[in-house]
Design an enzyme around this catalytic site. Structure first.
Site, PDB file in Angstrom:
ATOM      1  N   GLY A   4     131.381  73.248  48.053  1.00 61.64           N
ATOM      2  CA  GLY A   4     131.422  72.107  48.969  1.00 61.64           C
ATOM      3  C   GLY A   4     132.275  70.978  48.399  1.00 61.64           C
ATOM      4  O   GLY A   4     133.454  71.161  48.103  1.00 61.64           O
ATOM      5  N   GLY A   5     131.647  69.801  48.243  1.00 62.75           N
ATOM      6  CA  GLY A   5     132.355  68.641  47.698  1.00 62.75           C
ATOM      7  C   GLY A   5     132.924  68.913  46.324  1.00 62.75           C
ATOM      8  O   GLY A   5     133.998  68.424  45.968  1.00 62.75           O
ATOM      9  N   GLY A  51     170.182  80.476  53.483  1.00 63.63           N
ATOM     10  CA  GLY A  51     169.242  79.355  53.475  1.00 63.63           C
ATOM     11  C   GLY A  51     168.550  79.196  52.134  1.00 63.63           C
ATOM     12  O   GLY A  51     168.236  78.083  51.712  1.00 63.63           O
ATOM     13  N   ALA A  52     168.342  80.316  51.474  1.00 66.64           N
ATOM     14  CA  ALA A  52     167.687  80.259  50.170  1.00 66.64           C
ATOM     15  C   ALA A  52     168.595  79.596  49.135  1.00 66.64           C
ATOM     16  O   ALA A  52     168.118  78.946  48.198  1.00 66.64           O
ATOM     17  CB  ALA A  52     167.303  81.659  49.716  1.00 66.64           C
TER      18      ALA A  52
END
Lengths: 468, 75
Positions: free
Chosen positions: A134-135, A361-362
């Site tokens: 959880g937290g 693009g790489a």
């Protein structure tokens, strides 16, 4: 547990014992009272570096976080921020204290808030040695680096809740242990075999980020960095030996996320005595392609290094982005954009070396000149192109190739590809237009990178390190 | 980590099978190349994570494999 303490025995799980074990011997000074808050904080040193450390008290309500315990953590953060030193958490906690109700939720939220305020200002390292639910899961998740020991388990909701809500039968190990977080989720940066090793990694990471040293070019010796490469340029290889040859001492390197998105390597190490971040495509996995996960992994690493002033060395051998429906639907455009953003934003010295190839693009994403690289080096045989030459001519000359007899097609393709290579210009053209600063021999590369980093303005980004 | 009795070794990506070196019954060492894939202009070896004996080879040269397809099983 309380009884054991009354007898004078040290409970190995007591926060005091854990803090003392974590810090350099004799350096611990408690900065919070030893009471029932469930948290204990101290100042001290790790490998000689000043730090603030806090630990949850597993013996009190399973280390659950109540109002007082959260105040201890917030106080520890205020102290670390005031001193400008790293803050580390030793986590063993079930999350917010149920008995305290919503006030404990509010208190845990205040911990998250100060973690976020400290993000990119001081290094934050979490060492998870027990359950962190959880937290207590989101606490570590907000920090820069999460180290997970063998007994560490991280999850938002535990096996019982999962079973009652979804009917899935799963134990804590499979839900949130080293395997899922080391390989699948990317929550954890470093998985260790023992709790002791988790402490050692946490200490070494604090030292790397806070005690960065100065780069002494004269200590960087050149060697033939190409010796670890296979003969065939098409052949995949593991990039780790290249990194090991580049850095001062491979033993001092700490690879982050080694098993998650292993097609890109992110490693903190020392180079010329100075802390650096190394990013490298690893052709052994997915051919070294960028994909959505690896772009995100690298982007977070770039932003962390930038926020703490750690120079980057980017080792490029990338065939492109991984094509596929899965990738597109997985958000490779959105997640890949993070890497573009991270590099373009970074102000630390960041030096690129193209070893074999960089396409499309790489090419742009891997710290290209266009994104503001400090220097871009390439080895003499490196290929730089929008795509591989054969693939390019298959598109550019589709009709002509369709007319050719199948028997001759490979031959024609090869001729067109050679022609295209000359036209596109490759490395020579890249040097002419200034997107490659210098062609360097593999035997002169280490010193070239060292000089480039040393001569660059030693800047540091002014942004947080959101856990991308 | 617990040692795995059987490892199903899968392809990471869509690829052509360039060659198959693994044979059923063969003893292999960790890191040994079992199958060579071709994808993204690269020759990418599929290697064993642990030592063992090959119990099944599910591909032959020329096949196309998808991401996650098991190519070799090792015990």
């Amino acid at each position: 547990m309380a009884a054991a303490r009354a007898d004078g025995d040290e409970d190995p799980r007591s926060p005091r014992t854990r803090l003392a074990e974590f810090l350099d011997a004799g350096s611990m000074k408690l900065i919070s009272p030893e009471d029932a808050s469930g948290m204990l904080a101290a100042t001290g040193t790790v490998l000689g570096t000043d730090v603030v450390v806090f630990a949850s008290d597993a013996a009190i309500q399973g280390g659950a976080m109540g109002v007082k315990g959260c105040q201890v953590v917030v106080h520890a953060y205020e102290r670390a921020l005031a001193d400008g030193v790293p803050v580390l958490g030793l986590w063993h906690s079930g999350g917010a204290r149920l008995a305290e109700g919503v006030v404990s939720l509010h208190a845990v939220g205040e911990v998250f808030a100060i973690m976020t305020r400290a993000s990119g200002v001081i290094p934050q390292i979490s060492v998870v040695i027990g359950p962190a639910a959880g937290g207590a899961a989101y606490g570590p998740a907000l920090t820069d680096i999460v180290v997970l020991g063998p007994h560490g388990r991280i999850f938002v909701t535990g096996p019982d809740v999962v079973r009652s809500v979804t009917g899935e039968n799963v134990d804590a190990l499979r839900l949130g242990g080293p395997e899922p977080h080391g390989r699948r989720s990317g929550v954890v940066h470093v998985v260790t075999e023992t709790t002791q090793e988790a402490y050692e990694r946490g200490r070494a990471l604090a030292s790397l980020l806070a005690d960065q040293g100065e780069l002494d070019v004269s200590t960087v010796a050149d060697l033939d960095l190409a010796e670890t490469f296979p003969e065939s340029a098409k052949r995949a290889y593991d990039v780790h030996p290249l990194i090991d040859n580049l850095v001062d001492d491979p033993q001092a390197s700490i690879e982050l996320h080694p098993r998650w998105a292993p097609n890109i390597i992110t490693t903190l190490s020392r180079f010329g005595g100075r802390t650096v971040g190394v990013i490298a495509n690893n052709p052994m996995r997915l051919g070294g392609c960028l994909d959505s996960t690896s772009a995100e992994k690298a982007a977070r690493f770039v932003r962390m290094c930038d926020s703490f002033g750690v120079p980057l060395i980017v080792l490029v051998d990338v065939p492109g982005y991984l094509p596929g429906v899965g990738q597109e639907w997985d958000g490779v455009v959105r997640r890949g954009a993070k890497l573009l953003h991270a590099f373009a934003e970074a102000t630390v010295p960041r030096v690129t070396l193209v070893t074999r190839k960089t396409y499309g693009g790489a090419y742009i994403a891997m710290n290209s000149r266009s994104l503001g690289a400090t220097k871009v080096f390439a080895w003499p045989s490196a290929e730089i192109a929008v795509m591989g030459h054969v693939a390019a001519v298959r598109i550019l000359h589709r009709r002509r190739l369709a007319e050719v007899d199948e028997a001759e097609r490979a031959q024609v393709e090869a001729e067109l590809a050679a022609e295209h290579a000359v036209l596109a210009g490759g490395l020579q053209r890249a040097v002419e237009i200034g997107v490659i600063d210098e062609v360097v021999a593999p035997t002169a590369t280490c010193s070239a990178i060292a000089r480039a980093i040393a001569q660059a303005p030693q800047k540091r980004g002014s942004h947080g390190n959101i856990p991308l | 980590m617990r040692p795995m009795a059987t490892q199903e070794i899968a392809s990471d990506l869509v690829a052509n099978v360039a060659s198959v070196t693994a044979q059923v019954g063969q003893r292999i060492a960790a890191g040994e190349e079992l199958v060579l894939l071709e994808s993204m202009k690269m020759e990418i070896p599929v290697v064993a994570e642990f030592a063992g004996t090959v119990t099944a080879v599910r591909v032959t040269a020329g096949d196309v494999v998808q991401e996650g397809d098991v190519v070799v099983v090792v015990d």
